[in-house]
Design a protein around this motif. Structure first.
Motif, PDB file in Angstrom:
ATOM      1  N   ARG A  14       0.898  -1.114  -0.071  1.00 19.93           N
ATOM      2  CA  ARG A  14      -0.089   0.138   0.038  1.00 19.93           C
ATOM      3  C   ARG A  14       0.862   1.354   0.107  1.00 19.93           C
ATOM      4  NH1 ARG A  14      -5.511  -1.008   1.347  1.00 19.93           N
ATOM      5  NH2 ARG A  14      -5.741   1.206   1.541  1.00 19.93           N
ATOM      6  N   ILE A  15       1.942   1.391   0.552  1.00 22.48           N
ATOM      7  CA  ILE A  15       2.982   2.247   0.736  1.00 22.48           C
ATOM      8  C   ILE A  15       3.655   2.592  -0.610  1.00 22.48           C
ATOM      9  CG2 ILE A  15       4.653   3.328   2.033  1.00 22.48           C
ATOM     10  CD1 ILE A  15       3.710   1.713   4.451  1.00 22.48           C
ATOM     11  N   ILE A  16       4.439   1.459  -1.065  1.00 19.01           N
ATOM     12  CA  ILE A  16       5.414   1.925  -2.078  1.00 19.01           C
ATOM     13  C   ILE A  16       4.537   1.714  -3.481  1.00 19.01           C
ATOM     14  CG2 ILE A  16       7.188   1.172  -0.752  1.00 19.01           C
ATOM     15  CD1 ILE A  16       7.261  -1.383  -2.308  1.00 19.01           C
ATOM     16  N   GLY A  17       3.586   1.149  -3.608  1.00 16.59           N
ATOM     17  CA  GLY A  17       2.846   0.964  -4.698  1.00 16.59           C
ATOM     18  C   GLY A  17       3.268  -0.138  -5.603  1.00 16.59           C
ATOM     19  N   PRO A  18       2.669  -0.413  -6.887  1.00 15.08           N
ATOM     20  CA  PRO A  18       3.129  -1.661  -7.833  1.00 15.08           C
ATOM     21  C   PRO A  18       4.226  -1.501  -8.586  1.00 15.08           C
ATOM     22  CG  PRO A  18       0.701  -0.854  -8.048  1.00 15.08           C
ATOM     23  CD  PRO A  18       1.310   0.308  -7.292  1.00 15.08           C
ATOM     24  N   GLU A  19       5.034  -0.060  -8.975  1.00 11.83           N
ATOM     25  CA  GLU A  19       5.920   0.243  -9.485  1.00 11.83           C
ATOM     26  C   GLU A  19       7.256  -0.288  -8.987  1.00 11.83           C
ATOM     27  OE1 GLU A  19       8.313   3.224 -12.420  1.00 11.83           O
ATOM     28  OE2 GLU A  19       6.322   3.789 -11.480  1.00 11.83           O
ATOM     29  N   ASP A  20       7.390   0.069  -7.769  1.00 14.35           N
ATOM     30  CA  ASP A  20       8.561  -0.221  -6.937  1.00 14.35           C
ATOM     31  C   ASP A  20       8.388  -1.701  -6.565  1.00 14.35           C
ATOM     32  OD1 ASP A  20       9.577   2.198  -7.290  1.00 14.35           O
ATOM     33  OD2 ASP A  20       9.169   2.868  -5.197  1.00 14.35           O
ATOM     34  N   PHE A  21       7.301  -2.188  -6.009  1.00  9.98           N
ATOM     35  CA  PHE A  21       7.047  -3.401  -5.788  1.00  9.98           C
ATOM     36  C   PHE A  21       7.524  -4.493  -6.976  1.00  9.98           C
ATOM     37  CE2 PHE A  21       4.759  -7.356  -4.548  1.00  9.98           C
ATOM     38  CZ  PHE A  21       4.736  -7.323  -3.204  1.00  9.98           C
ATOM     39  N   GLY A  22       7.267  -4.141  -8.291  1.00 15.47           N
ATOM     40  CA  GLY A  22       7.702  -4.955  -9.186  1.00 15.47           C
ATOM     41  C   GLY A  22       9.182  -4.916  -9.418  1.00 15.47           C
ATOM     42  N   ILE A  23       9.852  -3.912  -9.153  1.00 15.39           N
ATOM     43  CA  ILE A  23      11.376  -4.022  -9.218  1.00 15.39           C
ATOM     44  C   ILE A  23      11.951  -4.885  -8.493  1.00 15.39           C
ATOM     45  CG2 ILE A  23      13.384  -2.521  -8.846  1.00 15.39           C
ATOM     46  CD1 ILE A  23      11.790  -0.212  -9.742  1.00 15.39           C
ATOM     47  N   VAL A  24      11.703  -5.052  -7.193  1.00 17.46           N
ATOM     48  CA  VAL A  24      12.099  -5.844  -6.050  1.00 17.46           C
ATOM     49  C   VAL A  24      11.705  -7.473  -6.655  1.00 17.46           C
ATOM     50  CG1 VAL A  24      11.977  -6.829  -3.644  1.00 17.46           C
ATOM     51  CG2 VAL A  24      12.230  -4.363  -4.442  1.00 17.46           C
ATOM     52  N   ALA A  25      10.333  -7.460  -7.180  1.00 22.04           N
ATOM     53  CA  ALA A  25      10.056  -8.729  -7.669  1.00 22.04           C
ATOM     54  C   ALA A  25      10.734  -9.564  -8.652  1.00 22.04           C
ATOM     55  CB  ALA A  25       8.531  -8.603  -8.007  1.00 22.04           C
ATOM     56  N   GLN A  26      11.258  -8.684  -9.791  1.00 19.08           N
ATOM     57  CA  GLN A  26      12.148  -9.073 -10.774  1.00 19.08           C
ATOM     58  C   GLN A  26      13.571  -9.441 -10.131  1.00 19.08           C
ATOM     59  OE1 GLN A  26      12.378  -5.119 -13.132  1.00 19.08           O
ATOM     60  NE2 GLN A  26      11.105  -6.612 -14.621  1.00 19.08           N
ATOM     61  N   ALA A  27      13.878  -8.724  -8.870  1.00 19.89           N
ATOM     62  CA  ALA A  27      15.115  -9.267  -8.451  1.00 19.89           C
ATOM     63  C   ALA A  27      14.961 -10.555  -7.710  1.00 19.89           C
ATOM     64  CB  ALA A  27      15.747  -8.206  -7.377  1.00 19.89           C
ATOM     65  N   LEU A  28      13.721 -10.721  -7.015  1.00 24.95           N
ATOM     66  CA  LEU A  28      13.627 -11.961  -6.228  1.00 24.95           C
ATOM     67  C   LEU A  28      13.452 -13.184  -7.297  1.00 24.95           C
ATOM     68  CD1 LEU A  28      11.307 -10.559  -3.481  1.00 24.95           C
ATOM     69  CD2 LEU A  28      13.688 -11.240  -3.497  1.00 24.95           C
ATOM     70  N   VAL A  29      12.897 -12.982  -8.469  1.00 20.66           N
ATOM     71  CA  VAL A  29      12.967 -14.226  -9.362  1.00 20.66           C
ATOM     72  C   VAL A  29      14.337 -14.652  -9.520  1.00 20.66           C
ATOM     73  CG1 VAL A  29      12.759 -14.835 -11.797  1.00 20.66           C
ATOM     74  CG2 VAL A  29      10.994 -13.328 -10.936  1.00 20.66           C
ATOM     75  N   TYR A  30      15.460 -13.959  -9.626  1.00 20.45           N
ATOM     76  CA  TYR A  30      16.616 -14.271  -9.788  1.00 20.45           C
ATOM     77  C   TYR A  30      17.186 -15.121  -8.436  1.00 20.45           C
ATOM     78  CZ  TYR A  30      21.819 -14.292  -9.562  1.00 20.45           C
ATOM     79  OH  TYR A  30      23.096 -14.783  -9.411  1.00 20.45           O
ATOM     80  N   ILE A  31      16.621 -14.288  -7.409  1.00 16.04           N
ATOM     81  CA  ILE A  31      17.340 -14.688  -6.071  1.00 16.04           C
ATOM     82  C   ILE A  31      16.352 -16.214  -5.634  1.00 16.04           C
ATOM     83  CG2 ILE A  31      17.107 -14.446  -3.530  1.00 16.04           C
ATOM     84  CD1 ILE A  31      19.085 -12.837  -5.043  1.00 16.04           C
TER      85      ILE A  31
END
Length: 496
Positions: free
Chosen positions: A33-50
């Protein structure tokens, strides 16, 4: 494995996973709710690799430590040495590959994010053997303490960072803190093993470990990340955020099943390999219990997705609604069968069969995902769910080969859960239709009516299963069992 030991293990494992997942989910909601979909998606892309590379920190030796009847005093330390060496190597590889992954995902911010995540691979490697040995001894209380404490510390720090305007770095802080605190708590509890260089003894378990490792890579890394990988690569960070949020809800029952039930059952099943009849009974009971909990719960999530997403996550996450509804079915089926079939295969030493099934799962899942990719995140969700449904008969065939369960028994085992799930979903949809344009009221009233409907159907149509669940709850609470009649084996349930 005695019934009290199994119940105690299941109870503490449940506390561990429920506490950890509830804490993570609450903080994830707040951060979303605080950071929104765009920032959430950036970390999600990193977590795919991790998520993919993290599977390499455990080379299958942890499963071998759990499965073996006897473990030498220095073998766990040798496994720690291998884990830490691999963790250091993976951290270095991650730093080197960060620019390549950022370019692949078309997201420059990923370079620094992945470099920040690199140390977490070493921290995760350090927890593999302590967790495995605690599972072996059924000491899930210490696992619960470590998991809940680390999730709570990580969530608090992440929330503080988000409130100070850190953006996607708040999620990075949350995950890194969780991994660091988990290591610290394991050490504080005296569960850490000192590394040693007596690596030759690992030859005894290398074959089993290698095949288990390969199967884990396919099942837990490739087949469960290929969808996130393709969505993030071809549809962008924001699309991955919506898909990732829905996938997070899918993972709740899967994690509860795989971490709570499967972890305990693997240890318990490994002690029942000389009594196939008892093993068959335990597989059936576990499947029935998970089904009666997972199917109605995920049916309710699917039905309530429009109101659930709007109320909990906010209107900015509305595109995730249809994805949540579709993935709910995949989550239920995976929780039911992967939580029981995989432990049965590994406990019986059928690691080659497990590896073949992992290859098949990866192939079918990839075909479904690729077929849905042109239709966006929703198409990927449909393809993923369709692949999960297609694999159910394969699960039944494997279970028939392992412990002699027939198709008729399998249908009878999940039939009550399907019946209850239909009433739960139907009741919610009826209430939601009567209260349009009032999401909070529809969600509150609908969930209450759906739960009452589900309990009512259990009491009226499936009283025996309600009694069995009640007895299980009593055992898990340490209050002793009731008087539910034991399972009776049908003539066609004999091992083949």
């Amino acid at each position: 494995m005695t019934e009290p030991g199994l119940s105690s293990g299941m109870r503490w494992s449940g506390i561990s996973v429920l506490g950890r997942e509830a804490t993570r989910t609450l903080f994830t909601i707040a951060l979303a709710r605080i950071i929104g979909p765009e920032d959430f998606g950036i970390v999600a892309q990193a977590l795919v690799y991790i998520g993919i590379i993290s599977l390499l920190v455990d080379q299958g030796f942890s499963s071998a430590l759990i499965q073996r009847r006897e473990v030498g005093p220095t073998m766990p330390g040798a496994v720690v040495t291998v884990n830490l060496a691999v963790g250091v190597a993976l951290a270095a590889v991650t730093v080197l590959c960060a620019p390549l992954w950022a370019s692949f995902m078309h997201t420059p911010e990923l370079v620094l994010v992945l470099i920040a995540f690199a140390p977490s691979l070493l921290f995760r490697a350090a927890t593999v053997t302590p967790r495995a040995m605690l599972i072996r001894t059924m000491d899930f209380r210490k696992i619960a303490v470590a998991d809940i404490a680390s999730a709570l510390c990580g969530g608090v720090l992440g929330l503080i960072a988000a409130l100070t305007g850190a953006g996607y770095w708040a999620l990075v802080a949350q995950i890194l803190t969780t991994d660091i605190v988990l290591v610290v708590v394991f050490v504080a509890l005296g569960t850490a093993w000192r590394p040693n260089l007596k690596l030759r003894q690992l030859r005894e378990i290398a074959g089993f470990a290698g095949r288990t490792f390969a199967a884990g890579i396919l099942l837990n890394s490739v087949s469960r990340n290929i969808d996130n990988l393709l969505v993030g690569r071809f549809q962008g960070a924001e699309a991955l955020a919506f898909y990732g949020l829905a996938y997070r809800l899918l993972l709740i029952p899967v994690q509860l099943g795989l971490t709570t039930v499967a972890t305990v059952l693997f240890s318990a099943f490994s002690r029942l390999t000389d009594d196939l009849s008892a093993l068959r009974t335990e597989v059936t009971r576990a499947t029935r219990a998970i089904a009666i909990l997972a199917l109605p719960a995920m049916a309710l999530i699917a039905a309530s997705a429009p109101q659930l997403v709007a109320v909990v996550f906010g209107s900015q996450w509305k595109p995730a609604v249809p994805i949540v509804s579709v993935l709910a079915m995949a989550g239920a089926l995976q929780a039911i069968y992967q939580s029981t079939t995989n432990p049965a295969m590994l406990s019986l030493g059928r690691d080659k069969l497990s590896l073949r099934y992992a290859w098949l799962t990866t192939l079918v899942t990839t075909v479904g995902i690729v077929a849905g990719l042109p239709h966006g995140p929703f198409g990927v969700a449909v393809g993923y769910t369709a692949a999960t449904v297609v694999l159910v008969p394969v699960e039944w065939a494997i279970r028939a080969q392992l412990v002699g369960l027939t198709v008729r028994t399998e249908i009878a085992t999940i039939g009550p859960a399907v019946h209850v799930a239909a009433w739960v979903a139907g009741s919610y949809l009826a209430v939601a239709a009567l209260i349009p344009h009032h999401d909070l009221a529809a969600l509150g009233c609908g969930v209450a009516v759906a739960v009452l409907a589900g309990i009512g159907v259990l009491r009226i149509a499936h009283r025996r299963f309600l009694g069995e669940l009640t007895d299980m709850a009593r055992r898990l609470a340490g209050r002793g069992a009731g008087t539910t009649e034991p399972d009776t084996q049908q003539p066609d349930e004999k091992p083949r």
